[in-house]
Design a protein around this motif. Structure first.
Motif, PDB file in Angstrom:
ATOM      1  N   UNK A  66      10.238  -9.051  -5.187  1.00 35.84           N
ATOM      2  CA  UNK A  66      11.209  -8.982  -4.084  1.00 35.84           C
ATOM      3  C   UNK A  66      11.096 -10.188  -3.140  1.00 35.84           C
ATOM      4  N   UNK A  67       9.961 -10.870  -3.188  1.00 36.88           N
ATOM      5  CA  UNK A  67       9.818 -12.095  -2.390  1.00 36.88           C
ATOM      6  C   UNK A  67      10.753 -13.185  -2.900  1.00 36.88           C
ATOM      7  N   UNK A 107       1.877  -1.607 -10.152  1.00 37.71           N
ATOM      8  CA  UNK A 107       3.338  -1.486 -10.028  1.00 37.71           C
ATOM      9  C   UNK A 107       3.787  -2.027  -8.666  1.00 37.71           C
ATOM     10  N   UNK A 108       3.086  -1.591  -7.607  1.00 39.44           N
ATOM     11  CA  UNK A 108       3.450  -2.017  -6.252  1.00 39.44           C
ATOM     12  C   UNK A 108       3.319  -3.523  -6.084  1.00 39.44           C
ATOM     13  N   UNK A 166       4.457  10.064  -8.663  1.00 37.79           N
ATOM     14  CA  UNK A 166       4.656   9.758 -10.079  1.00 37.79           C
ATOM     15  C   UNK A 166       3.377   9.930 -10.873  1.00 37.79           C
ATOM     16  N   UNK A 167       2.268  10.087 -10.144  1.00 40.26           N
ATOM     17  CA  UNK A 167       0.935  10.269 -10.738  1.00 40.26           C
ATOM     18  C   UNK A 167       0.566   9.115 -11.671  1.00 40.26           C
ATOM     19  N   UNK A 168       0.923   7.894 -11.223  1.00 39.64           N
ATOM     20  CA  UNK A 168       0.595   6.692 -11.992  1.00 39.64           C
ATOM     21  C   UNK A 168      -0.807   6.201 -11.626  1.00 39.64           C
ATOM     22  N   UNK A 222       0.825  -1.215   0.000  1.00 37.26           N
ATOM     23  CA  UNK A 222       0.000   0.000   0.000  1.00 37.26           C
ATOM     24  C   UNK A 222       0.858   1.263   0.000  1.00 37.26           C
ATOM     25  N   UNK A 223       1.927   1.253   0.787  1.00 35.43           N
ATOM     26  CA  UNK A 223       2.798   2.436   0.850  1.00 35.43           C
ATOM     27  C   UNK A 223       3.526   2.658  -0.479  1.00 35.43           C
ATOM     28  N   UNK A 224       3.945   1.569  -1.100  1.00 32.83           N
ATOM     29  CA  UNK A 224       4.582   1.685  -2.427  1.00 32.83           C
ATOM     30  C   UNK A 224       3.600   2.263  -3.435  1.00 32.83           C
TER      31      UNK A 224
END
Length: 302
Positions: free
Chosen positions: A169-170, A161-162, A153-155, A143-145
């Motif tokens: 990364x896992x 993406x997050x 970035x206004x994506x 959520x923070x990402x």
């Protein structure tokens, strides 16, 4: 280091004119960098006039100017009021802020600001700080990402993406620019890939350096230390910072809340000098492509 290549000053003549310099006044350049704007301010000062220049980047210290009218302050500009008080300065005649990232930063591969090179995901303006872009990518919650990529970035697809970052990364940590690019490229339209990557890097850089919070604190501090009649000159490069500056100049506060007195007059400690934003001339754009998105705004303390 040649500070002509470090940072070619953007809107130099316009920003110096906007300061309306008093030769014996006190001035602040809160974004020293290569020292281009500072040198021009110093040309207009005589003792006891003085310039205080802020920069948190150790590299900027190589450009310190040998002048009795000059003091370098190695600090984030968010602490403008505290450090001026440390130097026994309560009020100043003018403040200049060029919010652009120096071309020097983009050209230093190991700093991790540019997707043109493969390097560690760093992006720290202050190399003494501990949090890097890799820390954000690998440790923030999903959520923070998503918030970082949406807010800075206004994506619209920030959650996508997050999610992809968290899944990747896992398997193994995401530590380099090439890993990040390989991971996110499929989420961007091919014809807009460079622009989308630039926005993604902008979002991470803003979060790493707490740029929006630091800008808010600097602007609020600047209003407090300016003398009546003093000038605040700000050069912005992206919509997030420009919106903040425009709100302040229009309403007197960062949020853009318009407050009026009984007679309908706007209550504000400052007034905008240029109602129409100043942008680079064609000549400057040809000489310095970095100035392409620059906007200059000038305000005066009431």
């Amino acid at each position: 280091m040649n500070n002509d290549t470090y940072h070619i000053p953007v809107l130099l003549e316009e920003s110096i004119a906007g300061l309306n310099i008093n030769p014996q006044g006190n001035y602040v350049d809160v974004t020293f960098g290569g020292g281009g704007h500072s040198k021009e301010i110093l040309k207009n000062l005589v003792t006891p006039g003085h310039l205080y220049a802020f920069d948190q980047d150790a590299d900027a210290e190589r450009n310190i100017i040998d002048d009795e009218c000059f003091t370098f302050v190695r600090s984030n500009f968010r602490y403008i009021k505290n450090f001026l008080r440390y130097h026994n300065v309560e009020e100043v005649d003018g403040i200049l802020a060029d919010l652009g990232v120096s071309s020097h930063h983009f050209d230093e591969e190991e700093r991790g600001f540019s997707f043109r090179f493969d390097a560690p995901l760093d992006m720290r303006m202050n190399t003494r700080a501990t949090k890097t872009a890799a820390d954000i990518i690998n440790n923030y919650t999903q959520d923070d990402l998503a918030d970082v990529f949406y807010l800075y970035g206004e994506f619209r697809n920030s959650r996508q993406i997050a999610s992809k970052i968290v899944r990747a990364r896992a398997e193994s940590p995401i530590l380099t620019i090439s890993q990040f690019i390989e991971l996110t490229t499929p989420l961007f339209k091919p014809q807009r890939l460079k622009k989308e990557l630039a926005k993604a890097f902008q979002a991470l850089r803003i979060e790493v350096n707490q740029e929006m919070q630091a800008l808010k604190e600097m602007l609020e501090g600047a209003i407090k230390v300016l003398k009546p009649g003093g000038r605040l000159v700000v050069i912005t490069y992206h919509s997030l910072e420009d919106r903040m500056v425009k709100n302040l100049f229009k309403t007197g506060n960062i949020e853009g809340k318009l407050e009026k007195d009984f007679y309908g007059k706007v209550i504000s400690p400052i007034k905008a000098i240029n109602n129409k934003v100043i942008i680079p001339s064609d000549t400057e754009l040809n000489r310095n492509p970095r100035s392409r998105s620059a906007k200059l705004r000038i305000a005066e303390k009431l």
